[in-house]
Design a protein around this motif. Structure first.
Motif, PDB file in Angstrom:
ATOM      1  N   LEU A  35       0.849  -1.191   0.000  1.00 47.51           N
ATOM      2  CA  LEU A  35       0.000   0.000   0.000  1.00 47.51           C
ATOM      3  C   LEU A  35       0.883   1.239   0.000  1.00 47.51           C
ATOM      4  O   LEU A  35       1.946   1.257   0.604  1.00 47.51           O
ATOM      5  CB  LEU A  35      -0.951  -0.010   1.193  1.00 47.51           C
ATOM      6  CG  LEU A  35      -2.035  -1.090   1.130  1.00 47.51           C
ATOM      7  CD1 LEU A  35      -2.863  -1.090   2.402  1.00 47.51           C
ATOM      8  CD2 LEU A  35      -2.929  -0.905  -0.080  1.00 47.51           C
ATOM      9  N   MET A  36       0.422   2.292  -0.669  1.00 50.74           N
ATOM     10  CA  MET A  36       1.261   3.450  -0.976  1.00 50.74           C
ATOM     11  C   MET A  36       1.369   4.493   0.130  1.00 50.74           C
ATOM     12  O   MET A  36       2.160   5.420  -0.001  1.00 50.74           O
ATOM     13  CB  MET A  36       0.770   4.112  -2.260  1.00 50.74           C
ATOM     14  CG  MET A  36       0.864   3.201  -3.456  1.00 50.74           C
ATOM     15  SD  MET A  36       0.132   3.939  -4.924  1.00 50.74           S
ATOM     16  CE  MET A  36       1.396   5.100  -5.375  1.00 50.74           C
ATOM     17  N   GLY A  37       0.588   4.380   1.194  1.00 50.81           N
ATOM     18  CA  GLY A  37       0.682   5.393   2.235  1.00 50.81           C
ATOM     19  C   GLY A  37      -0.320   5.167   3.352  1.00 50.81           C
ATOM     20  O   GLY A  37      -1.066   4.178   3.357  1.00 50.81           O
ATOM     21  N   ASP A  38      -0.340   6.106   4.281  1.00 51.33           N
ATOM     22  CA  ASP A  38      -1.216   5.998   5.448  1.00 51.33           C
ATOM     23  C   ASP A  38      -2.696   6.017   5.081  1.00 51.33           C
ATOM     24  O   ASP A  38      -3.493   5.289   5.658  1.00 51.33           O
ATOM     25  CB  ASP A  38      -0.915   7.115   6.446  1.00 51.33           C
ATOM     26  CG  ASP A  38       0.438   6.938   7.127  1.00 51.33           C
ATOM     27  OD1 ASP A  38       0.930   5.788   7.179  1.00 51.33           O
ATOM     28  OD2 ASP A  38       1.005   7.946   7.599  1.00 51.33           O
ATOM     29  N   ALA A  39      -3.063   6.865   4.125  1.00 49.38           N
ATOM     30  CA  ALA A  39      -4.474   6.936   3.709  1.00 49.38           C
ATOM     31  C   ALA A  39      -4.907   5.605   3.089  1.00 49.38           C
ATOM     32  O   ALA A  39      -6.026   5.142   3.322  1.00 49.38           O
ATOM     33  CB  ALA A  39      -4.697   8.077   2.729  1.00 49.38           C
TER      34      ALA A  39
END
Length: 149
Positions: A35-39
């Motif tokens: 996954l690319m980030g916190d969101a």
């Protein structure tokens, strides 16, 4: 021959199965490292929980959900850049053109729509999957306008 009994189509009296009562074979799935980030991780946790509770999520759906979550992250990142940098950028000749991030945002929204539909995360697909009018407390015993047919 007296045929006063109404004629019904085969299977016409069967109640649609509500997917909300089925159980997924998994009860929890951790966000993948890709996954690319916190969101993206937050939306993974939220949507996987919804899909599992609904009984519509299986391990083979994980790549679709991963792509959905990464599209969400890309869309949010693009919106932040657009908010900070504007919709246009200057060109070499001094004119303005649309910021390339606008295209990233638009493609992310399209991908969210397509993947969300495949996963049953949009209202129309959810209605089709769960059956229109399901979950309304009707046990199938009430009358409806088509009973006479």
């Amino acid at each position: 021959m007296n045929n006063n009994a109404p004629v019904r189509a085969s299977g016409g009296g069967r109640k649609r199965k509500s997917l909300g009562t089925q159980k997924s074979s998994i009860t929890r799935i951790n966000p993948p490292d890709e996954l690319m980030g916190d969101a993206a991780r937050r939306i993974w946790k939220q949507q996987s929980k919804v899909l599992i509770e609904r009984g519509t999520f299986e391990i083979e759906d994980a790549p679709l959900l991963q792509a959905y979550c990464n599209a969400w992250q890309l869309m949010l990142d693009a919106e932040i850049r657009i908010a900070n940098e504007g919709l246009t950028i200057p060109t070499a000749d001094g004119s303005e053109k649309m910021h390339p991030v606008v295209n990233v945002r638009d493609k992310s929204v399209q991908q969210l729509s397509r993947l969300g539909s495949l996963l049953g995360l949009d209202p129309l697909t959810r209605m089709r999957m769960l059956g229109a009018g399901s979950g309304n407390g009707d046990d199938g015993q009430g009358e409806n306008e088509f009973d006479e047919f």
